[in-house]
Design a protein around this motif. Structure first.
Motif, PDB file in Angstrom:
ATOM      1  N   TYR A  65       0.975  -1.087  -0.070  1.00  0.00           N
ATOM      2  CA  TYR A  65      -0.121   0.106   0.016  1.00  0.00           C
ATOM      3  C   TYR A  65       0.853   1.048   0.024  1.00  0.00           C
ATOM      4  CZ  TYR A  65      -3.614  -3.303   1.152  1.00  0.00           C
ATOM      5  OH  TYR A  65      -4.616  -4.245   0.980  1.00  0.00           O
ATOM      6  N   LEU A  66       0.459   2.077  -0.602  1.00  0.00           N
ATOM      7  CA  LEU A  66       1.512   3.371  -1.181  1.00  0.00           C
ATOM      8  C   LEU A  66       1.061   4.375  -0.657  1.00  0.00           C
ATOM      9  CD1 LEU A  66       2.428   2.594  -4.812  1.00  0.00           C
ATOM     10  CD2 LEU A  66       3.603   2.060  -2.496  1.00  0.00           C
ATOM     11  N   GLU A  67      -0.295   4.335   0.049  1.00  0.00           N
ATOM     12  CA  GLU A  67      -0.950   5.584   0.905  1.00  0.00           C
ATOM     13  C   GLU A  67      -1.612   5.007   2.338  1.00  0.00           C
ATOM     14  OE1 GLU A  67      -3.322   9.035  -1.347  1.00  0.00           O
ATOM     15  OE2 GLU A  67      -4.818   7.345  -0.595  1.00  0.00           O
ATOM     16  N   LYS A  68      -1.548   5.958   2.987  1.00  0.00           N
ATOM     17  CA  LYS A  68      -2.544   5.389   4.351  1.00  0.00           C
ATOM     18  C   LYS A  68      -3.662   5.771   4.326  1.00  0.00           C
ATOM     19  CE  LYS A  68      -1.976   9.966   6.612  1.00  0.00           C
ATOM     20  NZ  LYS A  68      -1.815  10.593   7.889  1.00  0.00           N
ATOM     21  N   GLY A  69      -4.687   4.820   5.055  1.00  0.00           N
ATOM     22  CA  GLY A  69      -5.974   5.051   5.126  1.00  0.00           C
ATOM     23  C   GLY A  69      -6.996   4.182   4.125  1.00  0.00           C
ATOM     24  N   ILE A  70      -6.167   3.207   3.295  1.00  0.00           N
ATOM     25  CA  ILE A  70      -6.754   2.540   2.394  1.00  0.00           C
ATOM     26  C   ILE A  70      -7.555   1.543   3.245  1.00  0.00           C
ATOM     27  CG2 ILE A  70      -6.734   0.814   0.599  1.00  0.00           C
ATOM     28  CD1 ILE A  70      -4.197   2.557  -0.416  1.00  0.00           C
ATOM     29  N   LYS A  71      -8.966   1.204   3.225  1.00  0.00           N
ATOM     30  CA  LYS A  71      -9.711   0.351   3.827  1.00  0.00           C
ATOM     31  C   LYS A  71     -10.075  -1.037   3.223  1.00  0.00           C
ATOM     32  CE  LYS A  71     -11.898   4.088   6.232  1.00  0.00           C
ATOM     33  NZ  LYS A  71     -13.071   4.857   6.768  1.00  0.00           N
ATOM     34  N   GLU A  72     -10.068  -1.139   1.986  1.00  0.00           N
ATOM     35  CA  GLU A  72     -10.287  -2.359   1.134  1.00  0.00           C
ATOM     36  C   GLU A  72      -9.374  -2.626   0.000  1.00  0.00           C
ATOM     37  OE1 GLU A  72     -14.409  -2.385   0.196  1.00  0.00           O
ATOM     38  OE2 GLU A  72     -14.115  -0.745  -1.249  1.00  0.00           O
ATOM     39  N   LEU A  73      -9.190  -3.851  -0.308  1.00  0.00           N
ATOM     40  CA  LEU A  73      -8.436  -4.262  -1.536  1.00  0.00           C
ATOM     41  C   LEU A  73      -9.417  -4.761  -2.370  1.00  0.00           C
ATOM     42  CD1 LEU A  73      -5.823  -4.924  -2.997  1.00  0.00           C
ATOM     43  CD2 LEU A  73      -5.817  -7.195  -1.731  1.00  0.00           C
ATOM     44  N   ARG A  74      -9.399  -4.412  -3.858  1.00  0.00           N
ATOM     45  CA  ARG A  74     -10.256  -4.703  -4.908  1.00  0.00           C
ATOM     46  C   ARG A  74      -9.438  -5.525  -5.688  1.00  0.00           C
ATOM     47  NH1 ARG A  74     -10.537  -4.269  -9.931  1.00  0.00           N
ATOM     48  NH2 ARG A  74     -12.350  -4.431 -11.322  1.00  0.00           N
ATOM     49  N   LEU A  75      -9.869  -6.840  -6.200  1.00  0.00           N
ATOM     50  CA  LEU A  75      -9.462  -7.482  -7.224  1.00  0.00           C
ATOM     51  C   LEU A  75     -10.311  -7.817  -8.285  1.00  0.00           C
ATOM     52  CD1 LEU A  75      -7.504 -10.000  -4.725  1.00  0.00           C
ATOM     53  CD2 LEU A  75      -6.449  -7.868  -5.904  1.00  0.00           C
ATOM     54  N   PRO A 112      -8.301  -5.299   8.047  1.00  0.00           N
ATOM     55  CA  PRO A 112      -8.537  -5.509   9.423  1.00  0.00           C
ATOM     56  C   PRO A 112      -8.244  -4.116  10.108  1.00  0.00           C
ATOM     57  CG  PRO A 112      -6.803  -7.203   8.842  1.00  0.00           C
ATOM     58  CD  PRO A 112      -7.119  -6.300   7.602  1.00  0.00           C
ATOM     59  N   VAL A 113      -7.279  -3.062   9.484  1.00  0.00           N
ATOM     60  CA  VAL A 113      -7.106  -1.686   9.802  1.00  0.00           C
ATOM     61  C   VAL A 113      -6.826  -0.973   8.585  1.00  0.00           C
ATOM     62  CG1 VAL A 113      -6.532  -2.261  12.408  1.00  0.00           C
ATOM     63  CG2 VAL A 113      -4.892  -2.291  10.690  1.00  0.00           C
ATOM     64  N   PRO A 114      -7.112   0.153   8.672  1.00  0.00           N
ATOM     65  CA  PRO A 114      -6.668   0.911   7.209  1.00  0.00           C
ATOM     66  C   PRO A 114      -5.415   1.088   7.274  1.00  0.00           C
ATOM     67  CG  PRO A 114      -8.155   2.153   8.750  1.00  0.00           C
ATOM     68  CD  PRO A 114      -7.880   1.013   9.333  1.00  0.00           C
ATOM     69  N   SER A 115      -4.612   0.870   6.036  1.00  0.00           N
ATOM     70  CA  SER A 115      -3.301   0.878   5.784  1.00  0.00           C
ATOM     71  C   SER A 115      -2.367   1.913   6.104  1.00  0.00           C
ATOM     72  CB  SER A 115      -3.196   0.732   4.116  1.00  0.00           C
ATOM     73  OG  SER A 115      -3.570   2.022   3.384  1.00  0.00           O
ATOM     74  N   SER A 116      -1.176   1.640   6.208  1.00  0.00           N
ATOM     75  CA  SER A 116      -0.169   2.666   6.524  1.00  0.00           C
ATOM     76  C   SER A 116       0.767   2.819   5.188  1.00  0.00           C
ATOM     77  CB  SER A 116       0.612   2.390   7.875  1.00  0.00           C
ATOM     78  OG  SER A 116       1.214   1.196   7.531  1.00  0.00           O
ATOM     79  N   VAL A 117       1.576   3.832   4.976  1.00  0.00           N
ATOM     80  CA  VAL A 117       2.123   4.122   3.935  1.00  0.00           C
ATOM     81  C   VAL A 117       3.448   3.110   3.863  1.00  0.00           C
ATOM     82  CG1 VAL A 117       3.772   5.726   2.743  1.00  0.00           C
ATOM     83  CG2 VAL A 117       1.807   6.507   3.893  1.00  0.00           C
TER      84      VAL A 117
END
Length: 549
Positions: A65-75, A112-117
């Motif tokens: 993840y290249l940005e913080k705050g991403i909440k879901e992964l789309r495939l 589970p938790v929003p992403s970090s950079v």
């Protein structure tokens, strides 16, 4: 890609400046890109059976993840419809079961938790189903059961959960469990082959260089396998149906190594760990899957036909353009197909001579002209492509090839190759756009090529000249009009071949034809025997030109 990509269109036989200040906007297709999410590696564990067409899979997806705050992964992954498609049963990460939603052919995984950079996370997706496309499970021409992928252009999602677009290149591994009477071929290097209980064999292939999803490949069949040669320490292989062993080993022995040598010398290093030529029933012509090229059932003839020879050259050319340097967007598909078509001709010129090269150019021109009559406004660079059924046409191949040839004519061969080498070096194993390519060619030539790119790639039309010449008092006067009536006007440099009496080599003069009606005067030291337009075949055009009576 496939020489029949789209499945029937593609077996088109592959032989087959102006200073402007016009801006070129970068088009984009309509795929929901998210450059803030980067797939690093996929590991596809797949179990195959002779009893059912259902595949049982567990895929591990490695994401940064290249940005913080991403909440879901789309495939991308095709849902079950009418008994075919994939059904996801479970998604985990670090042993924790995650919430997911699989509908409308999209798989959304809640983090589970929003992403970090720069967070790196792995997800294991368990699923099963009968592929509706992308992975053909069927008997080959000899009645043997086989399993072959064909992901072009966006069919990998039919059987693999992934970001199914070329903008996101990733490494991949295929770990396949199948009955032990099959051999398994895939991208990259063979890591493991182990016979287990119950007549099963596990085969593990690993691709360590990132590639676009349509290039992921899997072939499972009773093969005859030959390790033909090596190139820079990398294996050259042939995989054909066991019944076609002798004919297939003969057909694919040439000209693979010579092609690899030529493109390495003239473009840059080969990116991958091996090159295998593979007989398959999932494509009709050729499919340039990285390191493991598929050719149709009928490719093996035992005759080394020119037609199939040229398919081999084309698909190997793709290992550089389309595979190593990949278009960022489907709108720029010509960066793959136009390039592979022209670089096929360049190898033909190198290996088989100028006459064969010219024959290929003329053959391409005939196809370009025939296509134009039905589609006069067709553009080589798509404008926000909406329907993937329209991603390629013969014009992308043939006119795209001719555009590169004209560019070479405008820049000069030395500058052309310098630009190609720079473009490849900068974008090898990455993505590029038409604008990226233009900038590299401008740097190599010192020219503003924006007008050339805009008129040939972003506009339609065709170029037709009509004119005459006359001689008087040491001067040749040329009248030359653009007579196409499709609303397009071209600005092009054009060589004039002036033949003196008793000489077979013309004096070359270059004129700049920018207007609807044009006239030029050229000083000569003797009355010409004849004058012809474009004697070295640099311009895609039709012309009626004769001495004025």
């Amino acid at each position: 890609m496939n020489l029949m990509k789209a499945d029937n269109m593609k077996f088109i036989l592959i032989i087959i400046i102006c200073n402007f200040s016009a801006g070129i906007s970068a088009p984009i297709d309509n795929y929901p890109k998210n450059p803030k999410i980067d797939a690093i590696n996929y590991i596809f564990n797949i179990e195959l059976s002779d009893e059912t067409d259902e595949i049982i899979c567990e895929s591990k997806v490695d994401i940064r993840y290249l940005e913080k705050g991403i909440k879901e992964l789309r495939l991308d992954l095709i849902n079950v419809q009418k008994g075919k498609g994939m059904k996801v049963s479970r998604v985990t990460s670090n042993g924790d079961v995650l919430t997911f939603k699989h509908k409308n052919d999209e798989l959304y995984i809640k983090l589970p938790v929003p992403s970090s950079v720069n967070q790196r996370s792995q997800y294991i997706i368990s699923y099963r189903g009968v592929p509706a496309g992308g992975f053909k499970i069927a008997d080959n021409k000899y009645g043997d059961r086989t399993f072959f992928s064909n992901n072009w252009p966006n069919k990998a999602r039919h059987w693999l959960p992934l970001i199914d677009h070329p903008y996101d290149k990733a490494m991949c591994e295929f770990v396949v469990t199948a009955p032990n009477h099959y051999q398994v071929i895939s991208n990259g290097l063979l890591i493991e082959e182990t016979d287990g209980p119950n007549g099963k064999r596990l085969t593990h292939w690993k691709q360590s260089v990132p590639i676009a999803p349509w290039l992921f490949v899997l072939g499972v069949a009773p093969f005859a396998v030959q390790y033909v040669d090596t190139f820079d320490g990398k294996s050259i292989q042939t995989w054909v149906y066991e019944q076609d062993r002798d004919a297939g080993f003969y057909d694919f022995a040439e000209p693979t190594k010579q092609v690899l040598e030529f493109y390495t010398d003239y473009i840059g290093p080969f990116s991958y760990e091996k090159l295998a030529n593979i007989q398959s029933n999932s494509v009709g012509g050729g499919m340039e899957s990285a390191t493991a090229i598929f050719y149709g059932d009928k490719s093996v003839t035992g005759k080394r036909s020119v037609r199939w020879r040229n398919v081999i050259i084309h698909e190997i050319a793709h290992q550089w353009f389309g595979n190593a340097v990949t278009e960022y967007d489907w709108d720029d598909i010509w960066l793959s197909e136009g390039f592979a078509t022209y670089f096929t001709l360049l190898f033909i010129e190198h290996q088989y001579g100028r006459d064969a090269f010219v024959e290929g150019l003329k053959s391409s021109q005939k196809r370009v002209n025939a296509f134009y009559k039905k589609h006069p406004d067709y553009t080589i660079v798509h404008d926000n492509l909406k329907d993937m059924a329209d991603v390629t046409t013969g014009q992308i191949y043939q006119k795209g090839s001719w555009i590169l040839h004209m560019l070479r004519g405008i820049m000069g061969t030395v500058n052309f190759w310098e630009g190609i080498q720079s473009y490849y070096a900068k974008y090898q194993n990455l993505n590029a756009t038409t604008d990226d390519f233009r900038r590299e060619m401008e740097e190599a030539s010192g020219m503003d090529l924006s007008g050339f790119f805009k008129q040939w790639l972003n506009g339609g039309g065709t170029l037709k000249y009509a004119g005459s010449w006359e001689y008087k008092n040491g001067t040749v006067k040329i009248t030359l009009d653009q007579v196409q009536n499709d609303g397009y006007l071209f600005k092009m440099p054009l060589q004039i071949g002036i033949y003196k009496p008793g000489e077979t080599t013309p004096v070359i003069e270059t004129i700049q034809v920018n207007k609807k009606r044009n006239s030029f005067t050229i000083k000569v030291d003797t009355e010409p025997k004849k004058i012809i337009l474009d004697p070295n075949l640099w311009v895609l055009m039709e012309a009626a030109f004769e001495r004025k009576k």
